[in-house]
Design an enzyme around this catalytic site. Structure first.
Site, PDB file in Angstrom:
ATOM      1  N   ASP A 170     -62.051  50.108  92.629  1.00 57.46           N
ATOM      2  CA  ASP A 170     -62.134  51.541  92.970  1.00 57.46           C
ATOM      3  C   ASP A 170     -61.427  52.418  91.940  1.00 57.46           C
ATOM      4  OD1 ASP A 170     -59.568  50.770  93.551  1.00 57.46           O
ATOM      5  OD2 ASP A 170     -59.519  51.593  95.567  1.00 57.46           O
TER       6      ASP A 170
ATOM      7  N   LYS B 258     -46.054  50.124  97.443  1.00 58.09           N
ATOM      8  CA  LYS B 258     -45.927  51.283  98.345  1.00 58.09           C
ATOM      9  C   LYS B 258     -44.485  51.512  98.834  1.00 58.09           C
ATOM     10  CE  LYS B 258     -50.701  51.280  98.959  1.00 58.09           C
ATOM     11  NZ  LYS B 258     -51.375  50.011  98.963  1.00 58.09           N
TER      12      LYS B 258
HETATM   13  N1  GDD Z   1     -62.611  40.610  97.673  1.00 58.42           N
HETATM   14  C1  GDD Z   1     -61.609  41.280  98.217  1.00 58.42           C
HETATM   15  N2  GDD Z   1     -60.977  40.744  99.288  1.00 58.42           N
HETATM   16  N3  GDD Z   1     -61.278  42.491  97.713  1.00 58.42           N
HETATM   17  C2  GDD Z   1     -60.248  43.165  98.293  1.00 58.42           C
HETATM   18  C3  GDD Z   1     -59.552  42.664  99.404  1.00 58.42           C
HETATM   19  C4  GDD Z   1     -59.930  41.379  99.924  1.00 58.42           C
HETATM   20  O1  GDD Z   1     -59.369  40.842 100.891  1.00 58.42           O
HETATM   21  N4  GDD Z   1     -58.594  43.566  99.755  1.00 58.42           N
HETATM   22  C5  GDD Z   1     -58.713  44.596  98.892  1.00 58.42           C
HETATM   23  N5  GDD Z   1     -59.712  44.358  98.017  1.00 58.42           N
HETATM   24  C6  GDD Z   1     -60.143  45.214  96.903  1.00 58.42           C
HETATM   25  C7  GDD Z   1     -60.523  46.635  97.334  1.00 58.42           C
HETATM   26  O2  GDD Z   1     -61.923  46.723  97.539  1.00 58.42           O
HETATM   27  C8  GDD Z   1     -60.093  47.452  96.119  1.00 58.42           C
HETATM   28  O3  GDD Z   1     -61.123  47.486  95.140  1.00 58.42           O
HETATM   29  C9  GDD Z   1     -58.920  46.662  95.549  1.00 58.42           C
HETATM   30  O4  GDD Z   1     -59.014  45.344  96.073  1.00 58.42           O
HETATM   31  C10 GDD Z   1     -57.548  47.267  95.911  1.00 58.42           C
HETATM   32  O5  GDD Z   1     -57.485  47.462  97.305  1.00 58.42           O
HETATM   33  P1  GDD Z   1     -57.126  48.880  97.934  1.00 58.42           P
HETATM   34  O6  GDD Z   1     -57.201  48.738  99.412  1.00 58.42           O
HETATM   35  O7  GDD Z   1     -57.910  49.951  97.289  1.00 58.42           O
HETATM   36  O8  GDD Z   1     -55.584  48.979  97.554  1.00 58.42           O
HETATM   37  P2  GDD Z   1     -54.702  50.284  97.282  1.00 58.42           P
HETATM   38  O9  GDD Z   1     -55.484  51.324  96.585  1.00 58.42           O
HETATM   39  O10 GDD Z   1     -54.011  50.662  98.530  1.00 58.42           O
HETATM   40  O11 GDD Z   1     -53.578  49.704  96.270  1.00 58.42           O
HETATM   41  C11 GDD Z   1     -53.939  48.936  95.126  1.00 58.42           C
HETATM   42  O12 GDD Z   1     -54.391  49.760  94.063  1.00 58.42           O
HETATM   43  C12 GDD Z   1     -53.398  50.669  93.513  1.00 58.42           C
HETATM   44  C13 GDD Z   1     -54.061  51.430  92.368  1.00 58.42           C
HETATM   45  O13 GDD Z   1     -55.079  52.189  92.871  1.00 58.42           O
HETATM   46  C14 GDD Z   1     -52.723  48.097  94.684  1.00 58.42           C
HETATM   47  O14 GDD Z   1     -53.159  47.194  93.697  1.00 58.42           O
HETATM   48  C15 GDD Z   1     -51.614  49.010  94.135  1.00 58.42           C
HETATM   49  O15 GDD Z   1     -50.545  48.214  93.638  1.00 58.42           O
HETATM   50  C16 GDD Z   1     -52.163  49.870  92.996  1.00 58.42           C
HETATM   51  O16 GDD Z   1     -51.165  50.764  92.518  1.00 58.42           O
HETATM   52 MG    MG Z   2     -57.455  51.630  96.093  1.00 56.80          MG
END
Ligand code: GDD
Ligand code: MG
Length: 364
Positions: free
Chosen positions: A106, A157
């Site tokens: 994303d 977070k």
């Molecule tokens: N296949 C798979 N399986 N993908 C997953 C899973 C899972 O169980 N869980 C999450 N993802 C994918 C989501 O689709 C997304 O593309 C990515 O992993 C990160 O998950 P998010 O749910 O978007 O996390 P976030 O935005 O709260 O936090 C993450 O991104 C931040 C940057 O935008 C973390 O990596 C943070 O450390 C980082 O700063």
């Molecule tokens: Mg995200």
């Protein structure tokens, strides 16, 4: 080069846009988000890509197929249940026999992945994490590094007081394949809360790769709108689908645009649209493929997805209108409104600022 893209999340913060499509398929200037991402990866020689999927995998597979239409090789692995960011990579281990990239699915960025790979090799890192500065680090993973860029701490977070810096995990990693031996198989395990702390504990070298490249996480509707604005106003540069049809206007394929319609850029219009007499479109706006915009309607700063139909005298202002929507004559949709797929709005309605309407099939 090889990569894994994590596309398993449900995209809850993008609802109602993601009620029935995965976050990676939401259109950005009339193309799925993931298509933009794959194009950028390809431009850096990353062309052997495994997609780690969980939620709504069919739409992604049927659009991208084996990847050949997009100049890459795509492999799909579907999780039976969410395995977490690191568990999802462990699950595709059989495809990863060399240094590889991992991408959160994303993130829209201009980051120079080739330069990041050079830095990874030069440092002899086991993992390199792309870093970007943000104003509010509390909704991200936050790092502390030493003067040489080596990671000392990773906190996911944190509260304001706990955040060690404003440099955050930008959701792009380069990983050595032997790191996968630290991830337990078929378990929920994340990079952020489990793997990075574990690697720091055993003293494996993790390096940060800071950059000021354009970076945005499209996790919320506000950021989804901001990305469109930045692309349309050229804060970040990408080609638009279609041909230039005037100052700041791009039109794709066959469209029937009435000569009395007034189009102001920056605006992108998808193929097979019909735009009736007296319509005004003011940029930055996007109109998806196969839309019909009725006589005297106004579209100002709006993002309209595919196959939507507006009656006569409709007004849309700074809102997001998803796919297959019908809006009746003289209705008005105010700033910040978000309409999910297949929503029907009758005539003479007025949706006040910030209204969100769920797709009919998701209203239970
Ligand atoms: N296949 C798979 N399986 N993908 C997953 C899973 C899972 O169980 N869980 C999450 N993802 C994918 C989501 O689709 C997304 O593309 C990515 O992993 C990160 O998950 P998010 O749910 O978007 O996390 P976030 O935005 O709260 O936090 C993450 O991104 C931040 C940057 O935008 C973390 O990596 C943070 O450390 C980082 O700063
Ligand atoms: Mg995200």
């Amino acid at each position: 080069m090889k990569a894994v893209i994590l596309v398993g999340g449900e995209g809850t913060r993008l609802r109602p846009l993601t009620c029935n499509i995965p976050k990676s398929m939401v259109p950005i200037i009339n193309r799925p988000f993931l298509e933009h991402m794959i194009n950028h990866l390809k431009s850096h020689g990353i062309d052997d890509i495994t997609l780690a999927l969980c939620h709504l995998p069919d739409q992604i597979q049927s659009y991208f197929g084996d990847g050949s239409d997009f100049g890459v090789k795509l492999t799909y692995v579907i999780e039976d249940y969410p395995m977490g960011t690191a568990g999802a990579v462990k699950n595709v281990e059989q495809h990863l026999d060399e240094t590889f990239f991992v991408f959160n699915g994303d993130i829209f960025t201009d980051l120079d992945f080739s330069a990041m790979m050079r830095s990874h090799r030069q440092m002899g890192a086991k993992v390199t994490i792309a870093l970007t500065p943000v104003e509010d680090p509390t909704i991200y993973g936050v790092v502390e590094t030493d003067a040489g860029g080596r990671l000392l701490r990773f906190v996911e977070k944190p509260s304001r007081d706990e955040a060690p810096s404003n440099m955050i995990n930008a959701g792009t990693y380069i990983v050595e394949p032997d790191v996968l031996s630290h991830i337990p198989p078929r378990c929920f395990f994340t990079f952020e809360r489990e793997l990075f702390p574990l690697l720091l504990n055993i003293g494996d070298p993790i390096y940060g790769y800071p950059s000021n490249a354009y970076w945005i996480d499209i996790g919320t509707t506000e950021k989804y709108q901001k990305l469109h604005h930045d692309l349309l106003t050229r804060r970040v540069s990408r080609g638009f689908p279609g041909q230039r049809a005037g100052e700041g206007i791009w039109v794709e394929g066959d469209c029937d645009i009435h000569p009395s319609a007034q189009l102001k850029g920056p605006t992108v219009i998808g193929g097979n649209c019909v735009i009736d007499s007296g319509v005004q479109v003011k940029g930055p706006s996007v109109i998806g493929q196969g839309c019909h915009i009725g006589k005297d309607s106004l579209i100002e700063g709006a993002i309209v997805w595919h196959n939507t139909r507006l009656g006569q005298g409709v007004a849309l202002r700074n809102c997001i209108i998803a796919e297959g929507i019908f809006i009746g004559d003289r209705s008005r949709v105010a700033e910040g409104c978000i309409l999910g797929n297949n929503v029907v709005i009758g005539c003479d309605q007025s949706l006040t600022q910030g209204t969100r309407v769920w797709p009919p099939e998701n209203r239970r």
